[in-house]
Design an enzyme around this catalytic site. Structure first.
Site, PDB file in Angstrom:
ATOM      1  N   HIS A  41       0.556  -1.204  -0.406  1.00 18.83           N
ATOM      2  CA  HIS A  41       0.216   0.221  -0.075  1.00 18.83           C
ATOM      3  C   HIS A  41       0.802   1.084  -0.005  1.00 18.83           C
ATOM      4  O   HIS A  41      -0.048   2.294   0.541  1.00 18.83           O
ATOM      5  CB  HIS A  41      -0.923   0.190   1.164  1.00 18.83           C
ATOM      6  CG  HIS A  41      -2.261  -1.337   0.851  1.00 18.83           C
ATOM      7  ND1 HIS A  41      -3.189  -1.287   0.069  1.00 18.83           N
ATOM      8  CD2 HIS A  41      -2.766  -2.310   1.559  1.00 18.83           C
ATOM      9  CE1 HIS A  41      -3.473  -2.280   0.134  1.00 18.83           C
ATOM     10  NE2 HIS A  41      -3.719  -2.905   1.155  1.00 18.83           N
ATOM     11  N   GLU A 143      -7.327 -12.739   5.271  1.00 16.81           N
ATOM     12  CA  GLU A 143      -8.032 -11.225   5.202  1.00 16.81           C
ATOM     13  C   GLU A 143      -9.670 -11.467   3.865  1.00 16.81           C
ATOM     14  O   GLU A 143      -9.775 -10.347   3.175  1.00 16.81           O
ATOM     15  CB  GLU A 143      -7.071  -9.956   4.602  1.00 16.81           C
ATOM     16  CG  GLU A 143      -6.222 -10.124   3.567  1.00 16.81           C
ATOM     17  CD  GLU A 143      -5.949 -10.131   3.321  1.00 16.81           C
ATOM     18  OE1 GLU A 143      -5.369  -8.180   3.934  1.00 16.81           O
ATOM     19  OE2 GLU A 143      -4.438  -9.440   2.362  1.00 16.81           O
ATOM     20  N   ASP A 169      -9.957  -6.011   5.214  1.00 17.52           N
ATOM     21  CA  ASP A 169     -10.406  -6.215   3.999  1.00 17.52           C
ATOM     22  C   ASP A 169     -11.143  -7.425   4.158  1.00 17.52           C
ATOM     23  O   ASP A 169     -12.016  -7.902   3.496  1.00 17.52           O
ATOM     24  CB  ASP A 169      -8.579  -6.761   3.366  1.00 17.52           C
ATOM     25  CG  ASP A 169      -8.133  -5.535   2.549  1.00 17.52           C
ATOM     26  OD1 ASP A 169      -9.222  -4.510   2.155  1.00 17.52           O
ATOM     27  OD2 ASP A 169      -7.066  -5.849   2.017  1.00 17.52           O
TER      28      ASP A 169
END
Length: 250
Positions: A41, A143, A169
């Site tokens: 990310h 996730e 997530d």
């Protein structure tokens, strides 16, 4: 990362998202034990990641890298940079877990290419056997609903050394918060003798202790900087008097 150390409390970890190696040095001075350099990310390139690994290890921290995906080429490069292990997003079943483990192991057990002239191989100056046998942590992020459903099978895959709950997530995939998902992950991990972890804000530390987590990623350098900046500006603005002019008193 060892498993089942709940009696001692979890190891405290932090995300590293900024390019500057000073982030890692500051986290080390603060007492962080494990860094997870985030390549999923962020815009971090491999050179920045390699610097964070080296600085973190020089300060006595374990240095993990969250890889952007399950592709083997990136995994190979961060391991040759000397990372202690990888955190892998979206491991939704045992087949994906086995594939990522294969990317971390040399033949005949896996498909990782040999690069002993790298930092992990002491630039070719260390015993080749040490390079080939160097332990690697492989932490699967849980996730998705599929991952949660198959968490026992993922934990059972040889070479998976830990599970990390990705609650954000998972909640998106489910369309809601999934109650007790953290306990499900911890139970599965510890049943198979591997480490269990989660991520969140500092306020989640109490839950981490309650669950007997082995590690907790409780901060990020970006968030710490943002919070410090907001608080600093708030304090400065609090010194303004009723006329709106800044005061140097107090």
């Amino acid at each position: 990362m060892s498993s089942g150390n709940g009696s001692q409390g979890p190891q405290w970890a932090a995300w590293v998202k900024l390019d500057s190696w000073e982030s890692t040095a500051i986290l080390a001075r603060a007492g962080v034990e494990v860094i997870v350099v985030d390549a999923e990310h962020t815009m971090l390139d491999l050179s920045a990641i390699a610097r964070h690994i080296a600085v973190g290890q020089a300060h006595g921290m374990r240095a993990l890298v969250r890889v952007p995906d399950q592709g083997p080429s990136f995994v190979q490069r961060v391991l040759d940079a000397g990372a202690d292990g990888i955190v892998v997003p979206h491991v939704d079943g045992p087949e994906a877990a086995a594939e990522i483990v294969s990317a971390t192991r040399f033949a005949p057990e896996g498909r990782r290419g040999s690069g002993a002239t790298s930092r992990a191989g002491a630039w070719g100056q260390g015993p080749r056997a040490d390079y080939l046998s160097r332990p690697v942590e492989v932490i699967a992020q849980i996730e998705s609903l599929s991952a949660l459903e198959h968490v026992e099978d993922i934990a059972a895959v040889d070479g998976i050394t830990g599970l990390l709950l990705g609650a954000a997530d998972l909640g998106l995939d489910a369309g809601r918060a999934v109650g007790d998902a953290d306990r499900t992950v911890v139970t599965a991990a510890h049943r198979h003798g591997i480490a269990a972890g989660a991520a969140g804000g500092p306020g989640g530390a109490a839950r981490a202790r309650e669950l007997g987590l082995d590690f907790f990623v409780g901060a990020a350098d970006t968030t710490l900087l943002a919070e410090a900046a907001v608080n600093a500006v708030r304090r400065m603005r609090a010194t303004e008097d009723h006329t709106g002019k800044a005061s140097l008193h107090g």
